[in-house]
Design a protein around this motif. Structure first.
Motif, short mmCIF file in Angstrom:
data_model
loop_
_atom_site.label_atom_id
_atom_site.label_comp_id
_atom_site.label_asym_id
_atom_site.label_seq_id
_atom_site.Cartn_x
_atom_site.Cartn_y
_atom_site.Cartn_z
N GLY A 143 0.79 -1.23 0.00
CA GLY A 143 0.00 0.00 0.00
C GLY A 143 0.82 1.28 0.00
N TYR A 144 2.09 1.19 -0.44
CA TYR A 144 2.94 2.37 -0.47
C TYR A 144 2.79 3.13 -1.79
CZ TYR A 144 5.15 0.33 3.62
OH TYR A 144 5.36 -0.20 4.87
N LEU A 155 1.33 6.68 -2.45
CA LEU A 155 0.21 6.76 -1.50
C LEU A 155 0.74 7.29 -0.16
CD1 LEU A 155 -1.51 3.32 -2.29
CD2 LEU A 155 -2.12 5.59 -3.15
N THR A 156 -0.17 7.57 0.76
CA THR A 156 0.20 8.22 2.02
C THR A 156 1.27 7.46 2.82
OG1 THR A 156 -2.01 9.19 2.17
CG2 THR A 156 -0.70 9.19 4.17
N LEU B 106 9.58 9.40 -6.16
CA LEU B 106 8.14 9.50 -6.41
C LEU B 106 7.56 10.72 -5.70
CD1 LEU B 106 6.87 5.79 -6.25
CD2 LEU B 106 6.29 7.45 -8.03
N SER B 107 8.00 10.96 -4.48
CA SER B 107 7.44 12.08 -3.71
C SER B 107 7.80 13.42 -4.34
CB SER B 107 7.93 12.04 -2.26
OG SER B 107 9.29 12.40 -2.18
N ARG B 108 8.91 13.47 -5.08
CA ARG B 108 9.35 14.73 -5.69
C ARG B 108 8.82 14.91 -7.11
NH1 ARG B 108 15.68 14.28 -4.92
NH2 ARG B 108 15.77 16.50 -5.19
N ALA B 109 8.22 13.85 -7.66
CA ALA B 109 7.74 13.92 -9.04
C ALA B 109 6.44 14.73 -9.12
CB ALA B 109 7.49 12.51 -9.56
#
Lengths: 178, 174
Positions: A143-144, A155-156, B106-109
């Motif tokens: 769930g990542y 995801l969160t 991914l968080s920075r995309a």
């Protein structure tokens, strides 16, 4: 001293149990095997502390810790630290790209390896690198990340891990994108 | 034993602060060597402090002072070394984890979304291997001979340990 001796015994059982279980475990969530073995070792440690005499039948009085709580906590601390090292060693030995290179070079001896050969070991020729073939399904199942329209979206829970990772990298002054 | 544990804990806390400052001030290329270099003096310091301080450290109650001083010294030293090794592993988790790096990218995309091709371009095997090979050469596990990499004696030991471990654990990449 009692705690240290019991921790040593608990760790020996942990290593044996995890090595055996990993050979028969059919899945790919090996962390469950390690955590299960660790949980069992803690139970063994606590039970031994409760049931066995303070001198374990051989510890001289001068070598016995006067506080049972300190003895218990000290042994548990050592067990936790050694287990963490053991777990990391197992994962690094079996799954690390760097270790794969060293193991393959050990086999090849003086022939050595080019960079493209090192890449080929990790599936650079294939549509999906080995690195992603192992990790992406786990991230999806955990769930990542989610798969949407041919792309992957964070995801969160994944965001939380990414934030923690970024923070730790800034703490040690490592490149956040490295 | 508590005296040794408290001394070790105090020295480790100091080391963590100092090492954090060193990482930010000098950004050492060989991180583990740096950590080892700054940790090493804490060993004689621990021994000196253990020798010079009273058994109760001036604060511990009678119930926590009883075992042979050699046991407390040895136990505290063991925990001290284990804590350092654990810190080294945590550094490795933070710096080298492929999964964490992937999630950070991914968080920075844009819209926190990447295609597989984009992920492979950013942190796929080509990018990763170049980095790992450089690190292994820098840390003395490999040596470059023309276009080929070969193991150093240190790397040979590492590869041997890995070979045995893989036979024991049998964890597969897939």
């Amino acid at each position: 001293m009692r705690g240290v001796v019991l921790a040593a015994g608990a760790f020996a059982l942990l290593v044996l149990a995890s090595a055996v279980m990993l050979r028969v475990y059919p899945g790919n969530k090996e962390f469950k095997v390690f955590l299960g073995a660790f949980a069992g070792s803690v139970v063994f440690y606590a039970a031994g502390f409760w049931v066995l005499p303070a001198d374990l039948g051989f510890i001289p009085p001068a070598w016995q810790e006067s506080s049972p709580a300190v003895d218990l906590g000290n042994g548990l601390l050592i067990l936790v630290l050694v287990f963490h090292g053991y777990w990391c060693f197992a994962y690094f030995s079996c799954l690390s790209p760097s270790m794969s290179i060293m193991v393959e070079l050990r086999r090849r001896g003086s022939d050595g390896m080019t960079e493209s050969e090192a890449l080929a070991i990790h599936g650079s020729d294939e549509p999906v690198n080995l690195i992603f073939r192992r990790r992406l399904p786990k991230l999806l199942k955990g769930g990542y990340v989610a798969e949407e329209d041919g792309a992957y979206r964070l995801l969160t829970p994944g965001q939380r891990v990414a934030s923690l990772g970024s923070f730790l990298k800034r703490l040690i002054n490592a490149q956040v994108g490295a | 034993m508590l005296k040794g544990l408290l001394l070790s804990g105090t020295l480790m806390t100091l080391w963590v602060v100092v090492q954090g400052v060193v990482f930010h001030a000098t950004a050492p290329r060989k991180a583990f060597s740096s950590m080892l270099g700054w940790f090493a003096p804490t060993i004689p310091l621990y021994l000196v402090l253990y020798w010079m301080t009273p058994a109760n450290l001036g604060v511990l109650s009678e119930g926590f002072v009883g075992a042979d001083w050699r046991l407390g010294l040895l136990n505290g030293l063991t925990v001290h070394v284990l804590l350092f090794l654990t810190a080294g592993l945590f550094y490795s988790h933070a710096d080298r984890s492929i999964t964490v790096r992937l999630l950070i990218e991914l968080s920075r995309a844009p819209r926190q979304r990447l295609t597989l091709a984009q992920m492979q371009e950013m942190c796929g095997v080509e990018v990763l291997m170049q980095d790992r090979l450089d690190i292994m050469v820098r840390n003395g596990f490999l040596v470059s001979r023309g276009s080929r990499f070969v193991l150093t004696p240190k790397g040979w030991i590492g590869g041997s340990v890995g070979r045995v471990a893989r036979r024991v654990f049998r964890m597969k990449a897939l």
